[in-house]
Scaffold this motif. Structure first.
Motif, mmCIF file in Angstrom:
data_model
loop_
_atom_site.group_PDB
_atom_site.id
_atom_site.type_symbol
_atom_site.label_atom_id
_atom_site.label_comp_id
_atom_site.label_asym_id
_atom_site.label_seq_id
_atom_site.Cartn_x
_atom_site.Cartn_y
_atom_site.Cartn_z
ATOM 1 N N SER A 67 -35.242 5.800 -80.425
ATOM 2 C CA SER A 67 -35.374 7.222 -80.772
ATOM 3 C C SER A 67 -35.303 7.409 -82.280
ATOM 4 O O SER A 67 -34.378 6.951 -82.938
ATOM 5 N N ILE A 107 -39.969 19.568 -78.246
ATOM 6 C CA ILE A 107 -39.270 18.363 -77.796
ATOM 7 C C ILE A 107 -39.833 17.892 -76.463
ATOM 8 O O ILE A 107 -40.097 16.701 -76.269
ATOM 9 N N GLY A 135 -37.363 7.914 -76.501
ATOM 10 C CA GLY A 135 -36.673 9.150 -76.185
ATOM 11 C C GLY A 135 -36.379 9.935 -77.436
ATOM 12 O O GLY A 135 -36.959 9.697 -78.502
ATOM 13 N N VAL A 136 -35.473 10.907 -77.328
ATOM 14 C CA VAL A 136 -35.081 11.720 -78.466
ATOM 15 C C VAL A 136 -33.571 11.706 -78.612
ATOM 16 O O VAL A 136 -32.823 11.538 -77.651
ATOM 17 N N ALA A 187 -31.854 17.821 -70.500
ATOM 18 C CA ALA A 187 -32.415 16.508 -70.146
ATOM 19 C C ALA A 187 -33.154 16.590 -68.822
ATOM 20 O O ALA A 187 -34.267 16.076 -68.673
ATOM 21 N N PHE A 238 -30.541 14.009 -80.176
ATOM 22 C CA PHE A 238 -30.124 15.302 -80.723
ATOM 23 C C PHE A 238 -28.731 15.177 -81.309
ATOM 24 O O PHE A 238 -27.793 14.755 -80.630
ATOM 25 N N ALA A 255 -35.899 13.814 -68.814
ATOM 26 C CA ALA A 255 -35.348 12.718 -69.613
ATOM 27 C C ALA A 255 -34.022 12.233 -69.023
ATOM 28 O O ALA A 255 -33.261 13.007 -68.436
ATOM 29 N N PRO A 268 -40.183 12.747 -73.656
ATOM 30 C CA PRO A 268 -39.143 11.746 -73.902
ATOM 31 C C PRO A 268 -38.594 11.128 -72.630
ATOM 32 O O PRO A 268 -38.417 11.812 -71.626
ATOM 33 N N TYR A 301 -26.685 20.271 -72.426
ATOM 34 C CA TYR A 301 -27.389 19.019 -72.733
ATOM 35 C C TYR A 301 -27.914 18.354 -71.456
ATOM 36 O O TYR A 301 -29.069 17.928 -71.382
ATOM 37 N N LEU A 352 -32.566 11.478 -73.462
ATOM 38 C CA LEU A 352 -31.988 12.385 -74.454
ATOM 39 C C LEU A 352 -30.600 11.872 -74.796
ATOM 40 O O LEU A 352 -29.697 11.888 -73.963
ATOM 41 N N ARG A 353 -30.447 11.379 -76.032
ATOM 42 C CA ARG A 353 -29.128 10.950 -76.519
ATOM 43 C C ARG A 353 -28.466 12.148 -77.194
ATOM 44 O O ARG A 353 -29.084 12.858 -77.980
ATOM 45 N N PHE A 354 -27.184 12.370 -76.924
ATOM 46 C CA PHE A 354 -26.460 13.516 -77.465
ATOM 47 C C PHE A 354 -24.970 13.225 -77.404
ATOM 48 O O PHE A 354 -24.556 12.306 -76.690
#
Length: 851
Positions: free
Chosen positions: A526, A261, A62-63, A332, A65, A337, A266, A328, A269-271
């Motif tokens: 990620s 992105i 994943g990604v 996603a 941010f 994601a 991905p 966010y 999505l980590r945020f």
């Protein structure tokens, strides 16, 4: 040290080596490859196509941010006006004022004054500052007075004929109203659009909107907001968005960045961070505590943008929260994601060591987290589900994973608070996977302690973070082979090799083959950071770079994209031969250094193993034998010792001796005079940034370690909780024998290590993607790899799809040139057994259809 997990066997597969029963029985033994003097090395690669390896979750890659490197405002968040609500200030950055990015402008003889005020006429309690424009009534019917915004970077980037949505909140004390004009112009005042006229009526805040269409394409425009006449005009939330945002969303995202992105495909999505999450104070943004340096609190970031709080960003600038939790979650969903938010655990990390002991505050943060789950998943009849629906998304976002905390350096304090979060969340939402963490590094006392606490508590998933040298990544492909298959799963939330050269991307690719091979343990991974403004950044490496009108993927982006779009759904057991290893002794000169500390060194002696003296210096004759690095520290001989006096200077290494020295003893007396840390004694020095050093009293004088620096990064080889006293003289001895090092402090053995781990440049993994075998090979060396491949089945198509990343190890992708890009072709001659030569410095994916 990493946690000592045991290796287990599952269904005939040795997880440490991924050999199925038939391979383990002797189908192919792992023997070193043969070197060819012509620059080709021979390898073998055997696949057991009939065997079953670990399943790979679609969310494995994943990604992540984080608003670092100006990634949000001026980056992914498409707002083109910088400091749109006049909230910048020294709390964000010492150079900022409420009028940062704004300039006064006048034409046709008009005059007036502008002032940023926080008074009873403010827009709302959270958006406190606004611009007061006092118009003098000069300039007749054509004169205009107001302000101009310079945007981000070189200015506001515009494309001819595109539509840009302008908005402003305004009020006036003139009964007849005030005529407001917005236009886009060059720095010298040339107008680029038809003026947008707006009549502001009434002395209550009202939002006014309109559209501007530029007549030219430029990267350096300005937004002007001016008015005619007299009276007092108040302005706030001056905004300009491109109409063409990602997915066409209002308050949306910059399209080119969002598309890059999304192209990664991905799985999560980590945020919103990262260090951004758990640093700063923990006060709420509520009167009377108008605290501008506080932890990230999700409730500050939702609702109408003009009512959201602002905050001082941990990385030294301002954050508007225009890109907030709703955006966010929406992003996603837009890219398919899984959303994975991270909330603060009331223990600071990222170099800050503080735990908040306030039961009421802890209770409030836990409730905030429960409210967050309701905001994401609750029905529209619930309070926070209703808030989500009011923002435009009645349907739940489908939150399944949530992280608590990030890189805490106080493991016991963190885990006590994490336990309270976990207990409350599990009681109301047992369906949520709660992610803990293991601190800021790949090994060490904090890492070991947190892994022990997580294992004993039966935590579902642990977030690991590390940024290391390319060599570390080549040496640690097997890191997860021995992790306990019955213990907590791993979320590798942040990792990267410390630079953006292709050599770094190759080492990351080699490491990723190990992540896939251990997909039953490493469930999420990620790379980080995700985005970086080329003109304003705090960190390198980064995956995607941008300026105000262009964006491009780094070499690591190309590697991540290749892996993330060709993951497959199951690992196929395989094994490759290894590269002939040539390992000589540790060689190098010696050095002395400090970090944010003043220290004195004396009686330096280097003695060869046979007793010969290589260096002896008591500094009575000066320091002519020592070579400093220009601009680092202030070194001078004082009172018969060599002293570094600049307490603010970091990495002040001075060196002496021969880079070819080996098998020697280094002795030195060291005294800390003042400052935050202790001192550093280097050995095996082979150039700037290429050495070992014994860091005594490092990390704010909280612990000591031996670090190995090279290729732009460091790795920790040994760690101990030793701290250093000011004014005390320490006797230090470092004994180097071959690749073994033994360290003595005041005559007592402090520790020892052997640095003999092989940096294997040839790595591979095989996965199955529906009907295809995907053979993934990394060749991170100067020699080509001539490889005999046995696919383990004759039921294959005669051709394969070949995708290759290849280039010079020092190649860097930039705005003007991207030398590292995928090259695709068709490879004929595919059979059960065939030979292919993988180019030097390459990542190659062979996709073979099985019938």
């Amino acid at each position: 040290m990493r946690p000592r997990h045991r290796t287990t066997r599952r269904a005939g597969v040795l997880t440490g080596g991924l050999l199925a029963g038939s391979l383990a029985a002797g189908l192919l033994t792992q023997t070193p490859a043969a070197a060819d003097p012509a620059g080709v090395t021979d390898y073998t690669l055997a696949v057991d196509a009939a065997a079953t390896g670990p399943a790979i979750d679609p969310t494995q890659y994943g990604v992540f941010f984080e608003d670092i490197n100006n990634a949000a405002d001026g980056g992914l968040y498409a707002e083109l006006v910088q400091n749109r609500s006049f909230e910048f200030g020294p709390a964000d950055n010492r150079s900022y004022t409420p009028l940062t990015s704004w300039q006064q402008t006048a034409s046709g003889g008009a005059t007036g004054t502008v002032k940023v005020v926080d008074d009873a006429e403010r827009l709302n309690e959270r958006n406190r500052n606004h611009l007061r424009v006092d118009l003098a009534g000069t300039g007749g019917t054509t004169g205009r007075f107001g302000v101009v915004n310079s945007g981000y970077g070189a200015g506001i980037a515009l494309t001819e004929g595109r539509r840009y949505d302008f908005s402003v909140w305004a009020r006036t004390d003139r009964p007849a109203g005030t005529r407001l004009t917005a236009d886009l112009r060059t720095a010298d005042g040339t107008v680029l659009t038809a003026p947008l006229g707006i009549t502001v009526r009434g002395d209550r805040w009202t939002k006014y909107t309109g559209t501007l269409v530029p007549k030219v394409t430029t990267t350096a425009a300005r937004l002007a907001v001016t008015a005619a006449g007299s009276g007092t005009l108040r302005l706030d939330m001056v905004s300009l968005f491109p109409r063409d945002t990602y997915k066409g969303r209002a308050n949306g995202l910059r399209k080119d960045l969002a598309e890059k992105i999304a192209a990664l495909n991905p799985g999560f999505l980590r945020f919103p961070g990262g260090c951004l999450v758990n640093t700063g104070s923990h006060y709420a943004y509520e009167a009377p505590n108008w605290e501008r340096r506080r932890s990230y609190q999700w409730k500050d970031t939702v609702g109408p943008v003009e009512q959201r709080a602002v905050n001082a960003n941990f990385w030294g600038y301002h954050q508007s929260y225009g890109l907030g939790y709703y955006e966010y979650f929406q992003f996603a969903e837009d890219i398919g994601a899984m959303p994975l938010p991270v909330v603060p655990a009331l223990v600071t990390g990222c170099g800050q060591n503080q735990a908040t002991d306030d039961p009421a505050l802890l209770k409030r943060h836990i409730q905030d987290t429960l409210d967050l789950i309701e905001f994401a998943n609750g029905p529209v009849t619930s309070p926070w589900g209703r808030k989500r629906a009011e923002m435009g998304h009645p349907k739940p976002f489908g939150l399944t994973h949530l992280g608590v905390g990030n890189e805490e350096n106080l493991p016991d304090a963190f885990f006590a608070r994490f336990t309270e979060f976990r207990k409350a969340i599990e009681a109301e939402h047992p369906e949520i996977t709660i992610v803990s963490n293991s601190g800021p590094a790949s090994e060490g006392a904090t890492f070991d302690r947190l892994w022990d606490l997580n294992r004993r508590a039966g935590v579902d998933m642990v977030d690991e973070h590390y940024y290391n040298s390319p060599q570390w990544f080549l040496e640690n492909n097997d890191r997860y082979d021995s992790y306990d298959r019955n213990g907590p799963k791993v979320f590798l939330g942040e990792y990267a090799s410390r630079d953006n050269r292709f050599a770094n991307a190759l080492s990351e690719a080699a490491f990723m083959t190990g992540l896939e091979r251990n997909a039953d343990v490493v469930k999420l991974a990620s790379y980080a950071p995700l985005l970086a403004d080329v003109d304003k950044n705090q960190w390198r490496p980064d995956m995607i770079w941008f300026d105000n009108h262009r964006s491009w993927g780094s070499t690591s982006y190309e590697v991540q994209k290749l892996f993330m779009n060709n993951t497959g759904d199951r690992v196929v057991p395989s094994r490759a031969s290894t590269t002939p290893s040539v390992s000589g002794p540790i060689t190098g000169a010696v050095g002395l250094s400090t970090w944010a500390t003043s220290a004195a060194y004396d009686d330096v002696e280097v003695t060869a193993a046979n007793g010969d003296t290589l260096l002896k210096d008591d500094f009575t004759a000066g320091a002519s034998r020592w070579t400093p690095v220009a601009g680092r520290g202030t070194w001078a001989v004082q009172d018969g010792a060599y002293v570094q006096t600049d307490e603010a200077a970091e990495d002040t290494l001075v060196t002496a001796g021969d880079p070819g020295w080996q098998d020697y003893d280094l002795k030195v007396k060291a005294t800390k005079k003042s400052g935050k840390e202790g001192f550093l004694v280097a050995f095996g020095v082979r150039g700037t940034g290429n050495h070992y050093w014994w860091n005594l009293g490092g990390w704010g004088n909280t612990r000591s370690a031996v670090e190995k620096a090279g290729d732009g990064g460091k790795q920790t080889l040994l760690e101990h909780p030793t701290t250093i006293e000011t004014g005390r003289t320490y006797d230090i001895r470092v004994q180097v024998r071959g690749r073994q090092v033994t360290l003595y402090l005041d005559g007592q053995k402090w520790g020892s290590f052997t640095d003999d781990k092989a940096a294997e440049p040839f790595r591979q993994v095989v996965t199955r993607d529906k009907g295809d075998l995907v053979v993934k090979v990394v060749n991170a060396q100067a020699a080509a790899a001539r490889t005999t491949i046995d696919l383990g089945t004759s039921k294959v198509a005669p051709t394969a799809r070949l995708t290759t990343l290849e280039g010079a190890p020092d190649a860097v992708n930039s705005a003007d040139a991207q030398p590292i890009r995928p090259r695709t072709s068709t490879l004929p001659g595919i059979a059960r057994t065939f030979t292919y030569t993988f180019p030097a410095h390459s990542v190659t994916f062979l996709r073979v259809e099985t019938r």
